[in-house]
Design a protein around this motif. Structure first.
Motif, short mmCIF file in Angstrom:
data_model
loop_
_atom_site.label_atom_id
_atom_site.label_comp_id
_atom_site.label_asym_id
_atom_site.label_seq_id
_atom_site.Cartn_x
_atom_site.Cartn_y
_atom_site.Cartn_z
N ALA A 1 51.94 72.13 33.04
CA ALA A 1 51.02 72.27 34.34
C ALA A 1 50.57 74.31 35.15
CB ALA A 1 52.54 72.79 35.28
N ALA B 1 47.09 74.06 34.10
CA ALA B 1 46.52 73.87 35.21
C ALA B 1 46.00 75.10 36.68
CB ALA B 1 47.49 72.39 35.65
N GLU B 2 46.94 75.26 37.08
CA GLU B 2 47.22 76.38 37.73
C GLU B 2 46.14 77.30 37.47
OE1 GLU B 2 48.01 76.03 41.08
OE2 GLU B 2 48.31 73.99 40.06
N ALA C 1 50.19 64.10 36.89
CA ALA C 1 50.00 65.03 38.13
C ALA C 1 48.87 66.46 37.25
CB ALA C 1 51.12 65.88 38.51
N ARG D 1 45.33 67.72 38.37
CA ARG D 1 44.74 69.15 38.94
C ARG D 1 44.81 69.97 38.30
NH1 ARG D 1 44.80 72.00 43.11
NH2 ARG D 1 46.01 74.30 42.84
N GLN E 1 41.00 68.79 38.86
CA GLN E 1 40.70 69.58 40.88
C GLN E 1 40.63 70.70 41.09
OE1 GLN E 1 44.78 68.68 42.35
NE2 GLN E 1 44.23 66.51 43.33
N ARG E 2 41.74 71.51 40.15
CA ARG E 2 40.92 72.65 39.91
C ARG E 2 39.30 73.09 38.85
NH1 ARG E 2 43.33 77.21 41.78
NH2 ARG E 2 42.82 78.43 40.22
#
Length: 342
Positions: A155, A158-159, A190, A194, A197-198
């Protein structure tokens, strides 16, 4: 010297990686000049994309000049190269540790970032930055299907991603396994969404509970929506995943006290892809899940494992008995120290 660099990377993540890359380029150009990008890429065993990006930066700084004959060093570039040699000689100790760790674990590559991500003052930022850099450098141009596992570490990865990753690439992110059952924010669905999306890319979701009996999950293969996503997962050429501590993962997935007791009795230390294994990599328990299996990884072009911290050292070392040889491990000094001192 190695300890000093952790403060540099704390304020400017991946600076050491970029410095090393630019130094290697300068060395290559100095020895082969005049040289074209393709020849330099072959000599340094890296992609033409990496060569183009790095040499454009060096040209902007005035360290090299480009002509129809190829790339050549400038006088300023030559002075910079000579000045960097003693610095890079000391820094090479870190690269040597990465080579030693990869050799110890019998895998292709390791990247070690400063610190211990499981320490009280640690965090996952360094691992996430390094994973993004490896993806940027190693993902092939054109179309790729990237299968992604869940978890806190992924996670964070991903960010850290940006649209730059998708330049000259057509990326589709998919969850590597079914996993409805964990905290929603760290489920594979998820995390893969993400990442998409990023990077302004596409994704597909797989809504299947994580823990099912064999009799229950096999009929699901025939469901058109599930079958389509499973086919995409099977066709993936890139996999990025984490490695968990056995009992931590068992508790996170709300396994019964009886199952946890069995894992404890079997001396389970790690978990990945639904497999629980002991310190020697022997599988002591396996829970059926839909999606990729460890055995599927050998056929994948790029497999990136992201895990760090001294607390995970035993799990990381144990998993590498099962990992495919082309695995690229991204870890930190906490875990690396644990493994290399064994």
């Amino acid at each position: 010297m190695r300890e000093d660099w952790q403060w540099v990377e704390a304020i400017m993540p991946q600076m050491v990686t970029k410095l090393t890359s630019r130094f290697r380029m300068l060395q290559g150009i100095a020895s082969l000049q005049p040289v074209g990008r393709r020849t330099l890429a072959t000599s340094l065993d890296c992609s033409e994309r990496t060569v183009r990006t790095t040499t454009d930066a060096l040209a902007d700084l005035g360290f090299i000049q480009m002509s129809v004959k190829g790339m050549q060093m400038t006088a300023v570039g030559q002075r910079v190269l000579q000045g960097l040699i003693p610095i890079m000689d000391e820094l090479a100790g870190r690269q040597q540790r990465e080579l030693e760790l990869a050799e110890r674990l019998h895998i292709a590559h390791c990247t070690i970032v400063p610190g211990d991500s499981t320490a009280a003052t640690g965090n996952l930022a360094g691992l996430a930055q390094a994973a993004g850099q490896v993806l940027t450098d190693q993902l092939p141009a054109g179309k790729s299907i990237v299968a992604v596992m869940g978890g806190h570490t992924l996670a964070n990865v991903a960010e850290n991603l940006t649209p730059t990753l998708a330049m000259n690439r057509d990326l589709l992110f998919v969850p590597a396994r079914g996993g409805v059952g964990e905290s929603p924010a760290i489920q594979a669905n998820a995390v893969s969404a993400r990442m998409a999306q990023r990077t302004n890319s596409d994704f597909r979701s797989l809504y299947v509970p994580e823990q099912l009996t064999t009799a229950t999950y096999k009929p699901l293969f025939a469901e058109p929506a599930i079958h389509e996503v499973l086919q995409l997962i099977a066709q993936s050429n890139v996999v990025i995943h984490g490695i968990g501590q056995a009992l931590v993962m068992a508790e996170r997935r709300k396994m019964t006290p009886h199952v946890i007791a069995d894992l404890t009795a079997a001396h389970a230390v790690g978990e990945a892809f639904g497999y629980f294994f002991d310190a020697e990599g022997r599988v002591v328990s396996k829970f059926p899940r839909i999606g990729l299996d460890i055995a599927d990884l050998a056929a994948k072009q790029l497999v990136i494992a992201v895990a760090g911290g001294a607390e995970k050292g035993a799990a990381i070392a144990a998993y590498m008995h099962l990992a495919p040889a082309q695995t690229w491990l991204i870890t930190d000094e906490g875990a690396a120290d644990f493994v290399l001192k064994k």
